[in-house]
Scaffold this active site. Sequence first.
Site, short mmCIF file in Angstrom:
data_model
loop_
_atom_site.label_atom_id
_atom_site.label_comp_id
_atom_site.label_asym_id
_atom_site.label_seq_id
_atom_site.Cartn_x
_atom_site.Cartn_y
_atom_site.Cartn_z
N HIS A 165 -18.33 27.30 -120.11
CA HIS A 165 -18.10 28.06 -118.86
C HIS A 165 -19.10 27.67 -117.77
O HIS A 165 -19.35 28.46 -116.86
CB HIS A 165 -18.18 29.57 -119.09
N SER B 143 -26.33 9.66 -95.28
CA SER B 143 -25.55 10.37 -94.28
C SER B 143 -25.92 9.83 -92.91
O SER B 143 -27.07 9.47 -92.67
CB SER B 143 -25.85 11.87 -94.34
N LYS C 9 -30.17 12.69 -97.12
CA LYS C 9 -29.04 12.69 -98.06
C LYS C 9 -28.95 11.43 -98.91
O LYS C 9 -29.28 10.34 -98.48
CB LYS C 9 -27.73 12.80 -97.28
N GLU D 153 -17.58 10.73 -106.56
CA GLU D 153 -16.58 11.56 -105.88
C GLU D 153 -15.25 10.81 -105.76
O GLU D 153 -14.18 11.39 -105.88
CB GLU D 153 -17.08 11.96 -104.50
#
Length: 476
Positions: free
Chosen positions: A169, A290, A296, A303
């Site tokens: 979970h 970024s 970043k 992704e």
Amino acid sequence: MASDTKATAGAVAANSMWGGRFDVPPAEIMQAINASIDVDRRMYRQDIAGSIAHAEMLAAQGIISSADAAAIVRGLEAVRAEIETGGFAFKKSLEDIHMNVEARLAELIGQPAGRLHTARSRNDQVATDFRLWVRDAIDALDGQLADLQRALLDQATAHAETFMPGFTHLQVAQPVTFGHHLMAYVEMLGRDRGRLADARRRANECPLGAAALAGTAFPIDRHRTAKALGFDQPAANSIDAVSARDFALEFMAAAAICATHLSRFAEEIVLWTTDAFGYVALSDAFTTGSSIMPQKRNPDAAELVRGKAGRVIGELVGLMVVMKGLPLAYGKDMQEDKEPTFLVADTLGLCVAATAGMVRDMRPDKAALRAAAEGKPGKGFITATDLADWLVRTLGMPFREAHHATGRIVRLASERGARLADLPLKDLQSVEPRIDARIFEVLDVERAVRSRGSFGGTAPEQVRGAIAQARKRFGL
Ligand code: ARG
């Protein structure tokens, strides 16, 4: 648009392949919707191999002369060389790869080219080419998946004793090792390879010689062409041979499941590389910055692996929908089979390669993983199951009672803002008086991990055994 292409009857060859019955060439829009050459030109090698096997069989059976067959084979090899050196002019007007190759063959060798299509139709031709292509794609992917497994095995070996929290979970559950976690993916990928191998086995029957749908009156030898092309046998039913596309669907289904596995792993990489987790770092090679936020370091490759899985699944569904309403045998709808299949093969190949790259690149932070497993004081209580198990083993408590007592201890630790291992013995005894100091041995993360030595469990010696077994089982 149609009027632009109207020609005087007979003035222009309507079509070199079926001009006999046709007076005028197709409307421009007809050509636009009908042509598949931009997609199926990728099957040129398979198409030429199929034609060579067919021509040699025709000669062996005395259906065409050996001289014609030899000219055809030489011509087809020349066509292949032209395509591979970029000198071949693919023409939309010739619709697909089959007619492009045959038309060029006619230019090169003249009349014998016209004998190649004896006892054959584009229906069995395309089915043969496409099966050969899917077979090649499966073989390439299998090699890539083995490489990804190897990358995972190497990291698992390096981290057979790197302790981390295991989750259910997405809540801290029990401590495991990083190596053990990675080995879960080695198993998944092993099954993916098995599914692809199964799909390959069923795909490996040769449609050639089914002709349009009914077979042929020429005395062909389908066993010979099947063997020449590396198929296990000719497809048994000519109608099925030209109609079946489940080999592509099965390939795509196996690919979609594999993409799903890669996507789950990608999701974990995305989580692990966040500041919140901080378990793993990816180098500049597998991250992007970024344009606005200088701090970043984004896990774009992970992704994209996650995102592309969605498209792979979509392509599978797309082709299933194309096929589901088609009566036997061939229908032109089936020309829509290649683009999704190619896309799936390309996309999965890219995802597997990117994942292997990330696995080799990633640097697990051992200290951070261990600290996460230990938990913050008053949080996590990752060794609670070990505590309950100790009560069962040492005090002979029924597990349900031990579970209850442990629950009370966890609540105490939570109230005190302590880890289980930090609770004084008298606090533990306030819940269960028979508890003694030996209990602290199992509250330690490392000991808890080492104690789980059941087959397939997370103890380092089990993980090392599993790694050795996996190398053998998967031939790595
Ligand atoms: N380009 C076609 C395809 O991919 C080849 C088969 C065409 N057959 C036919 N009867 N029109 O399906």
